[in-house]
Design a protein around this motif. Sequence first.
Motif, PDB file in Angstrom:
ATOM      1  N   UNK A  95       0.832  -1.238   0.096  1.00  0.00           N
ATOM      2  CA  UNK A  95       0.198   0.107   0.070  1.00  0.00           C
ATOM      3  C   UNK A  95       0.941   1.222  -0.112  1.00  0.00           C
ATOM      4  N   UNK A  96       2.220   1.136   0.301  1.00  0.00           N
ATOM      5  CA  UNK A  96       3.161   2.456   0.468  1.00  0.00           C
ATOM      6  C   UNK A  96       3.626   2.350  -1.105  1.00  0.00           C
ATOM      7  N   UNK A 154      -0.815  10.949   1.806  1.00  0.00           N
ATOM      8  CA  UNK A 154      -1.127   9.238   2.001  1.00  0.00           C
ATOM      9  C   UNK A 154      -0.258   8.622   2.698  1.00  0.00           C
ATOM     10  N   UNK A 155       1.082   9.028   2.863  1.00  0.00           N
ATOM     11  CA  UNK A 155       1.909   8.174   3.515  1.00  0.00           C
ATOM     12  C   UNK A 155       1.842   8.454   5.055  1.00  0.00           C
ATOM     13  N   UNK A 163      -0.225   6.502  10.178  1.00  0.00           N
ATOM     14  CA  UNK A 163      -1.057   6.802  11.113  1.00  0.00           C
ATOM     15  C   UNK A 163      -1.866   5.520  11.697  1.00  0.00           C
ATOM     16  N   UNK A 164      -2.248   4.991  10.716  1.00  0.00           N
ATOM     17  CA  UNK A 164      -3.427   3.713  10.841  1.00  0.00           C
ATOM     18  C   UNK A 164      -2.603   2.444  11.138  1.00  0.00           C
ATOM     19  N   UNK A 165      -1.283   2.410  10.891  1.00  0.00           N
ATOM     20  CA  UNK A 165      -0.483   1.238  11.136  1.00  0.00           C
ATOM     21  C   UNK A 165      -0.087   1.160  12.706  1.00  0.00           C
TER      22      UNK A 165
END
Length: 197
Positions: free
Chosen positions: A37-38, A189-190, A195-197
């Motif tokens: 996703x990165x 986006x990054x 933040x969600x990880x």
Amino acid sequence: MKSKDNENEKVELIKPKSKKQEKKEQDLKDSFNKNKKFISPVLMGIVGFIFLTNSNTIIIYACYILGAIIAGFGIYNVIKYIQLKNQLKIEDSIKLNTGIISIAIGLLVILLSSVIETFLNIIIGAWLIITGVTKLIGISELYNVDKKTANLNIIEAIIVIAMGLYSIFFQNIVLTIIGIWMIIGAGIDLYNLLKTN
């Protein structure tokens, strides 16, 4: 008695994967799936940086690609004309003329790529400067009605004129702005992904 074929025949033994090897491969797959996703924002950031720093080079390469496509279309038409003439004895002059003109246009686009790049920058720059100057001309009347709006219009006009000058003397401002937008978008986006990880 064994035949020669049997003597030369090699038997390949396929060893089953060890659990350690299977675990290693699974870990690599999991790591890739977790981090894929990165890839998109990172690529977007790289492309944005290229747009920001090398917009003139991008225009030249775009001209090369466009010229090659047009010339390729022309070559295809000439080949089709030759095939029709040789196989069916049909002379399709429209196909031949289209082919020759397309090849000439394609080669011109490739050869004049740096001229096209300069011309584009000058046109965009001139348009921005004219837009900025037009805004400045109408400001004196606006000052009597609304000073705050007039001041904002002055700032906007100066920015637009500066962008026009940048486009003429340095590099294409449109691609530079797209590059900045892409870098900002990739950064957001990054940040959201981390933040969600």
